[in-house]
Design a protein around this motif. Structure first.
Motif, PDB file in Angstrom:
ATOM      1  N   UNK A  45       4.583  10.720  13.531  1.00  0.00           N
ATOM      2  CA  UNK A  45       3.843   9.453  13.514  1.00  0.00           C
ATOM      3  C   UNK A  45       4.552   8.394  14.352  1.00  0.00           C
ATOM      4  N   UNK A  46       5.847   8.207  14.097  1.00  0.00           N
ATOM      5  CA  UNK A  46       6.608   7.167  14.813  1.00  0.00           C
ATOM      6  C   UNK A  46       6.716   7.455  16.306  1.00  0.00           C
ATOM      7  N   UNK A  47       6.745   8.725  16.664  1.00  0.00           N
ATOM      8  CA  UNK A  47       6.916   9.102  18.062  1.00  0.00           C
ATOM      9  C   UNK A  47       5.645   9.019  18.896  1.00  0.00           C
ATOM     10  N   UNK A  48       4.477   9.007  18.252  1.00  0.00           N
ATOM     11  CA  UNK A  48       3.225   9.050  19.002  1.00  0.00           C
ATOM     12  C   UNK A  48       2.360   7.811  18.813  1.00  0.00           C
ATOM     13  N   UNK A  49       2.303   7.287  17.603  1.00  0.00           N
ATOM     14  CA  UNK A  49       1.429   6.135  17.329  1.00  0.00           C
ATOM     15  C   UNK A  49       1.939   4.885  18.053  1.00  0.00           C
ATOM     16  N   UNK A  52       2.360  -1.121  17.097  1.00  0.00           N
ATOM     17  CA  UNK A  52       1.703  -1.997  16.118  1.00  0.00           C
ATOM     18  C   UNK A  52       1.175  -1.199  14.924  1.00  0.00           C
ATOM     19  N   UNK A  53       0.746   0.043  15.152  1.00  0.00           N
ATOM     20  CA  UNK A  53       0.300   0.891  14.039  1.00  0.00           C
ATOM     21  C   UNK A  53       1.490   1.370  13.209  1.00  0.00           C
ATOM     22  N   UNK A  54       2.578   1.730  13.877  1.00  0.00           N
ATOM     23  CA  UNK A  54       3.791   2.149  13.161  1.00  0.00           C
ATOM     24  C   UNK A  54       4.281   1.016  12.272  1.00  0.00           C
ATOM     25  N   UNK A  55       4.248  -0.224  12.773  1.00  0.00           N
ATOM     26  CA  UNK A  55       4.732  -1.373  12.008  1.00  0.00           C
ATOM     27  C   UNK A  55       3.818  -1.743  10.840  1.00  0.00           C
ATOM     28  N   UNK A  56       2.524  -1.514  10.982  1.00  0.00           N
ATOM     29  CA  UNK A  56       1.580  -1.989   9.962  1.00  0.00           C
ATOM     30  C   UNK A  56       1.154  -0.925   8.949  1.00  0.00           C
ATOM     31  N   UNK A  57       1.529   0.320   9.171  1.00  0.00           N
ATOM     32  CA  UNK A  57       1.104   1.414   8.297  1.00  0.00           C
ATOM     33  C   UNK A  57       2.319   2.165   7.756  1.00  0.00           C
ATOM     34  N   UNK A  58       2.120   2.791   6.620  1.00  0.00           N
ATOM     35  CA  UNK A  58       3.123   3.675   6.032  1.00  0.00           C
ATOM     36  C   UNK A  58       2.385   4.904   5.509  1.00  0.00           C
ATOM     37  N   UNK A  59       3.134   5.890   5.042  1.00  0.00           N
ATOM     38  CA  UNK A  59       2.536   7.146   4.590  1.00  0.00           C
ATOM     39  C   UNK A  59       3.085   7.552   3.243  1.00  0.00           C
ATOM     40  N   UNK A  60       2.214   8.078   2.399  1.00  0.00           N
ATOM     41  CA  UNK A  60       2.644   8.682   1.138  1.00  0.00           C
ATOM     42  C   UNK A  60       2.052  10.090   1.074  1.00  0.00           C
ATOM     43  N   UNK A  61       2.838  11.013   0.551  1.00  0.00           N
ATOM     44  CA  UNK A  61       2.377  12.390   0.406  1.00  0.00           C
ATOM     45  C   UNK A  61       1.413  12.481  -0.764  1.00  0.00           C
ATOM     46  N   UNK A  62       0.340  13.214  -0.562  1.00  0.00           N
ATOM     47  CA  UNK A  62      -0.626  13.466  -1.629  1.00  0.00           C
ATOM     48  C   UNK A  62      -0.473  14.869  -2.196  1.00  0.00           C
ATOM     49  N   UNK A 112      -1.643  13.659   3.421  1.00  0.00           N
ATOM     50  CA  UNK A 112      -0.960  12.378   3.378  1.00  0.00           C
ATOM     51  C   UNK A 112      -1.990  11.259   3.327  1.00  0.00           C
ATOM     52  N   UNK A 113      -1.613  10.160   2.709  1.00  0.00           N
ATOM     53  CA  UNK A 113      -2.472   8.982   2.677  1.00  0.00           C
ATOM     54  C   UNK A 113      -1.812   7.877   3.484  1.00  0.00           C
ATOM     55  N   UNK A 114      -2.565   7.325   4.418  1.00  0.00           N
ATOM     56  CA  UNK A 114      -2.113   6.183   5.194  1.00  0.00           C
ATOM     57  C   UNK A 114      -2.286   4.932   4.331  1.00  0.00           C
ATOM     58  N   UNK A 115      -1.257   4.102   4.272  1.00  0.00           N
ATOM     59  CA  UNK A 115      -1.351   2.864   3.498  1.00  0.00           C
ATOM     60  C   UNK A 115      -0.969   1.673   4.362  1.00  0.00           C
ATOM     61  N   UNK A 116      -1.495   0.530   4.001  1.00  0.00           N
ATOM     62  CA  UNK A 116      -1.138  -0.728   4.649  1.00  0.00           C
ATOM     63  C   UNK A 116       0.286  -1.060   4.207  1.00  0.00           C
ATOM     64  N   UNK A 117       1.169  -1.344   5.154  1.00  0.00           N
ATOM     65  CA  UNK A 117       2.577  -1.582   4.839  1.00  0.00           C
ATOM     66  C   UNK A 117       2.797  -2.828   3.986  1.00  0.00           C
ATOM     67  N   UNK A 118       1.898  -3.794   4.031  1.00  0.00           N
ATOM     68  CA  UNK A 118       2.047  -5.015   3.234  1.00  0.00           C
ATOM     69  C   UNK A 118       1.415  -4.900   1.854  1.00  0.00           C
ATOM     70  N   UNK A 119       0.183  -4.442   1.804  1.00  0.00           N
ATOM     71  CA  UNK A 119      -0.535  -4.401   0.520  1.00  0.00           C
ATOM     72  C   UNK A 119      -0.263  -3.116  -0.266  1.00  0.00           C
ATOM     73  N   UNK A 120       0.214  -2.084   0.426  1.00  0.00           N
ATOM     74  CA  UNK A 120       0.450  -0.759  -0.154  1.00  0.00           C
ATOM     75  C   UNK A 120      -0.837  -0.104  -0.663  1.00  0.00           C
TER      76      UNK A 120
END
Length: 138
Positions: A45-49, A52-62, A112-120
């Motif tokens: 994710x960090x290497x390709x996105x 601005x997407x890397x900074x604003x998104x995070x990931x959690x395993x489902x 994986x679920x993409x989440x907003x880095x601020x609101x989670x």
């Protein structure tokens, strides 16, 4: 991604087996493989996105479904070969092989679920990202 599109190119993530990875039987503890998958998916994710997407998104395993084939040991040269199969809404689906040379040590299917880095809270994966992760489909 539609049914006729191929998955993204494999992303190779080298792994250094640490002494703390070794269990009482002398090989890598099974739980450690899931850490390796997480490391590989996040590095992908960090290497390709875009930044601005890397900074604003995070990931959690489902979910992880893992099949262990062979053990890994302290001196082994191990690599995680991960492929983003598809994404839909806020979910991404990866297939990862943990390998030593050509030998497959473990196979992992994960979601994986993409989440907003601020609101989670879950965040849709923007359609603009298809061009980055599936360039041959364009």
């Amino acid at each position: 991604m539609s049914a006729n599109e191929s998955p993204a190119a494999a992303f190779l993530h080298p792994i250094i087996v640490q002494p703390g990875d070794i269990d009482f039987m002398g090989h890598v503890n099974n739980a450690r493989y899931l850490n390796w998958v997480q490391d590989a998916v996040l590095a992908h994710w960090r290497g390709i996105a875009p930044a601005e997407d890397v900074a604003s998104k995070a990931w959690v395993a489902l979910k992880h479904e893992i099949t262990y084939r062979k053990p890994a040991f302290l001196e082994d040269d191990v690599i995680a070969q991960t492929v983003l199969e598809r994404f839909n809404g806020a979910r991404a689906f990866y297939s990862t092989l943990i390998k030593r040379g050509e030998e497959v040590l473990a196979e992992v299917q994960s979601s994986w679920c993409c989440i907003d880095a601020e609101t989670l809270r879950p965040a849709r994966i923007g359609e603009h990202l298809r061009a980055f992760f599936f360039p041959q489909a364009e």
